[in-house]
Design a protein around this motif. Sequence first.
Motif, PDB file in Angstrom:
ATOM      1  N   UNK A 290       0.833  -1.194   0.000  1.00  0.00           N
ATOM      2  CA  UNK A 290       0.000   0.000   0.000  1.00  0.00           C
ATOM      3  C   UNK A 290       0.862   1.235   0.000  1.00  0.00           C
ATOM      4  N   UNK A 291       0.224   2.401  -0.131  1.00  0.00           N
ATOM      5  CA  UNK A 291       0.928   3.661  -0.039  1.00  0.00           C
ATOM      6  C   UNK A 291       0.104   4.595   0.855  1.00  0.00           C
ATOM      7  N   UNK A 292       0.583   4.801   2.072  1.00  0.00           N
ATOM      8  CA  UNK A 292       1.848   4.321   2.631  1.00  0.00           C
ATOM      9  C   UNK A 292       1.801   2.834   2.968  1.00  0.00           C
ATOM     10  N   UNK A 293       2.989   2.255   3.177  1.00  0.00           N
ATOM     11  CA  UNK A 293       3.086   0.838   3.526  1.00  0.00           C
ATOM     12  C   UNK A 293       2.445   0.611   4.896  1.00  0.00           C
ATOM     13  N   UNK A 294       1.711  -0.497   5.069  1.00  0.00           N
ATOM     14  CA  UNK A 294       1.103  -0.780   6.384  1.00  0.00           C
ATOM     15  C   UNK A 294       2.141  -0.775   7.503  1.00  0.00           C
ATOM     16  N   UNK A 295       1.759  -0.160   8.609  1.00  0.00           N
ATOM     17  CA  UNK A 295       2.673  -0.041   9.739  1.00  0.00           C
ATOM     18  C   UNK A 295       2.289  -0.953  10.905  1.00  0.00           C
ATOM     19  N   UNK A 296       1.076  -1.517  10.910  1.00  0.00           N
ATOM     20  CA  UNK A 296       0.620  -2.350  12.033  1.00  0.00           C
ATOM     21  C   UNK A 296      -0.035  -3.619  11.498  1.00  0.00           C
ATOM     22  N   UNK A 297       0.272  -4.747  12.152  1.00  0.00           N
ATOM     23  CA  UNK A 297      -0.283  -6.045  11.769  1.00  0.00           C
ATOM     24  C   UNK A 297      -0.897  -6.698  13.014  1.00  0.00           C
ATOM     25  N   UNK A 298      -2.118  -7.196  12.884  1.00  0.00           N
ATOM     26  CA  UNK A 298      -2.815  -7.883  13.978  1.00  0.00           C
ATOM     27  C   UNK A 298      -3.151  -9.302  13.516  1.00  0.00           C
ATOM     28  N   UNK A 299      -2.664 -10.314  14.289  1.00  0.00           N
ATOM     29  CA  UNK A 299      -2.915 -11.719  13.970  1.00  0.00           C
ATOM     30  C   UNK A 299      -4.037 -12.258  14.855  1.00  0.00           C
ATOM     31  N   UNK A 300      -4.928 -13.030  14.250  1.00  0.00           N
ATOM     32  CA  UNK A 300      -6.021 -13.670  14.984  1.00  0.00           C
ATOM     33  C   UNK A 300      -6.192 -15.103  14.487  1.00  0.00           C
ATOM     34  N   UNK A 301      -6.706 -15.946  15.398  1.00  0.00           N
ATOM     35  CA  UNK A 301      -7.111 -17.305  15.015  1.00  0.00           C
ATOM     36  C   UNK A 301      -8.589 -17.445  15.319  1.00  0.00           C
ATOM     37  N   UNK A 302      -9.298 -17.925  14.307  1.00  0.00           N
ATOM     38  CA  UNK A 302     -10.743 -18.055  14.484  1.00  0.00           C
ATOM     39  C   UNK A 302     -11.053 -18.949  15.688  1.00  0.00           C
ATOM     40  N   UNK A 303     -11.904 -18.429  16.545  1.00  0.00           N
ATOM     41  CA  UNK A 303     -12.304 -19.179  17.739  1.00  0.00           C
ATOM     42  C   UNK A 303     -11.471 -18.886  18.955  1.00  0.00           C
ATOM     43  N   UNK A 304     -10.443 -18.040  18.826  1.00  0.00           N
ATOM     44  CA  UNK A 304      -9.601 -17.711  19.986  1.00  0.00           C
ATOM     45  C   UNK A 304      -9.679 -16.217  20.251  1.00  0.00           C
ATOM     46  N   UNK A 305      -9.690 -15.870  21.510  1.00  0.00           N
ATOM     47  CA  UNK A 305      -9.741 -14.483  21.952  1.00  0.00           C
ATOM     48  C   UNK A 305      -8.757 -14.360  23.118  1.00  0.00           C
ATOM     49  N   UNK A 306      -7.964 -13.300  23.207  1.00  0.00           N
ATOM     50  CA  UNK A 306      -7.887 -12.114  22.345  1.00  0.00           C
ATOM     51  C   UNK A 306      -6.987 -12.371  21.132  1.00  0.00           C
ATOM     52  N   UNK A 307      -6.629 -11.320  20.346  1.00  0.00           N
ATOM     53  CA  UNK A 307      -5.731 -11.515  19.203  1.00  0.00           C
ATOM     54  C   UNK A 307      -4.409 -12.137  19.615  1.00  0.00           C
ATOM     55  N   UNK A 308      -3.847 -12.917  18.721  1.00  0.00           N
ATOM     56  CA  UNK A 308      -2.604 -13.607  19.029  1.00  0.00           C
ATOM     57  C   UNK A 308      -1.432 -12.656  19.136  1.00  0.00           C
ATOM     58  N   UNK A 309      -1.405 -11.653  18.272  1.00  0.00           N
ATOM     59  CA  UNK A 309      -0.231 -10.797  18.228  1.00  0.00           C
ATOM     60  C   UNK A 309      -0.614  -9.460  17.617  1.00  0.00           C
ATOM     61  N   UNK A 310      -0.100  -8.382  18.158  1.00  0.00           N
ATOM     62  CA  UNK A 310      -0.293  -7.047  17.601  1.00  0.00           C
ATOM     63  C   UNK A 310       1.065  -6.367  17.638  1.00  0.00           C
ATOM     64  N   UNK A 311       1.646  -6.161  16.486  1.00  0.00           N
ATOM     65  CA  UNK A 311       2.994  -5.594  16.439  1.00  0.00           C
ATOM     66  C   UNK A 311       3.248  -5.015  15.057  1.00  0.00           C
ATOM     67  N   UNK A 312       4.423  -4.400  14.909  1.00  0.00           N
ATOM     68  CA  UNK A 312       4.819  -3.869  13.609  1.00  0.00           C
ATOM     69  C   UNK A 312       5.385  -4.959  12.716  1.00  0.00           C
ATOM     70  N   UNK A 313       5.875  -6.067  13.335  1.00  0.00           N
ATOM     71  CA  UNK A 313       6.399  -7.156  12.521  1.00  0.00           C
ATOM     72  C   UNK A 313       5.239  -7.882  11.834  1.00  0.00           C
ATOM     73  N   UNK A 314       5.526  -8.366  10.648  1.00  0.00           N
ATOM     74  CA  UNK A 314       4.451  -8.970   9.860  1.00  0.00           C
ATOM     75  C   UNK A 314       4.430 -10.486   9.935  1.00  0.00           C
ATOM     76  N   UNK A 315       5.318 -11.117  10.718  1.00  0.00           N
ATOM     77  CA  UNK A 315       5.423 -12.581  10.749  1.00  0.00           C
ATOM     78  C   UNK A 315       4.861 -13.143  12.060  1.00  0.00           C
ATOM     79  N   UNK A 316       4.134 -14.261  11.956  1.00  0.00           N
ATOM     80  CA  UNK A 316       3.658 -15.024  13.114  1.00  0.00           C
ATOM     81  C   UNK A 316       4.483 -16.307  13.167  1.00  0.00           C
ATOM     82  N   UNK A 317       5.136 -16.575  14.298  1.00  0.00           N
ATOM     83  CA  UNK A 317       6.110 -17.664  14.401  1.00  0.00           C
ATOM     84  C   UNK A 317       5.542 -18.795  15.264  1.00  0.00           C
TER      85      UNK A 317
END
Length: 430
Positions: A290-317
């Motif tokens: 995108x322009x500007x490039x996305x600065x925040x990434x939020x990871x979720x798994x269906x059926x789980x609460x809360x979100x798994x990860x909220x950070x600037x990094x784009x990878x889930x390990x």
Amino acid sequence: MGAPSALPLLLLLACCWAPGGANLSQDGYWQEQNLELGTLAPLDEAISSTVWSSPDMLASQDSQPWTSDETVVAGGTVVLKCQVKDHEDSSLQWSNPAQQTLYFGEKRALRDNRIQLVKSTPHELSISISNVALADEGEYTCSIFTMPVRTAKSLVTVLGIPQKPVISGYKSSLREKDTTTLSCQSSGSKPAAQLTWRKGDQELHGESTRIQEDPNGKTFTVSSSVTFQVTREDDGADIVCSVNHESLKGADRSTAQRIEVLYTPTAKIRPDPPHPREGQKLLLHCEGRGNPVPQQYVWEKEGSVPPLKMAQESALIFPFLNKSDSGTYGCTATSNMGSYKAYYTLNVNDPSPVPSSSSTYHAIIGGIVAFIVFLLLILLIFLGHYLIRHKGTYLTHEAKGSDDAPDADTAIINAEGGQSGGDDKKEYFI
């Protein structure tokens, strides 16, 4: 006596009459009373005009000089060439549009270092004018001073080179689906140039070129505008304005304006490795654009609460995959232009190894070796069969050559190497 010459009579007529009420002055020039004060016409021109109009004095066309019209780009060099077949022992002369003599034969008449002699013979007079300016445009005259004086005209056209076009109207970044208008202008062309627009390799249809005369009265300023709607694909695109003119001789003269388009982000999830198995380490990369490039990434798994990860990094390990990690994962990429959510379904496979590329390679090599061995065995079988048949044929021919030999199908050979009618015999059937 022969017929009287018409020349004295014509000279008399020239002295007594001149068009426009002109009178002959004592210094040999016609003074035009009806023209602007101070305008003089040489006597030889009047004589030439009068004699030329007389059918009895028409000279041969061999004495008529000829030239050609020339076109030159401003700043370039033009060559004026005048030729005549029969010079009648007279010299050729070049004059500029102001009727100033440039060269009379090989003699320079005007002190202008731009004007040089190229060739001077009784049949040709050629000169060159370098660093030609727009003021040099006009009709140049080649004359030969026979009786009458004969002239030829050469129209020199000077092309004005258009300046590099200038684009205006772009001020700052545009948002997706915005409409913008750009303007382009180029000065100094003669004749007037034409402007065209393009976006990358795509032609843009702008308005017709507008033409305005420059203050010098010789060149022109041309302008054009183009209006278009931008998309996300236009981010980083060059909007090009080009000027087309004969003086450029096909050379490109253009200006580019690069535009920036702001648009909402997109994203997709890429697993590494592509086929994850239980016990392996897994990285899920959320690739945002995108322009500007996305600065925040939020990871979720269906059926789980809360979100798994909220950070600037784009990878889930996943350091060590388990069957329980299977499921649908979502990544939301966010910039100040908006958000986008991508999904990926993870299926954790059994830990049994997937055939590696090395084992596949070894299997291929083994198959090739087995095929070669099979071919060698077939070759040996055919070779053995051929040798056996060849040896049997040789023994049969030996048996036929003996007087005591049996029929063609049987050869009786003594076990000790001799022939005998006794019981100690061996039969070989071929």
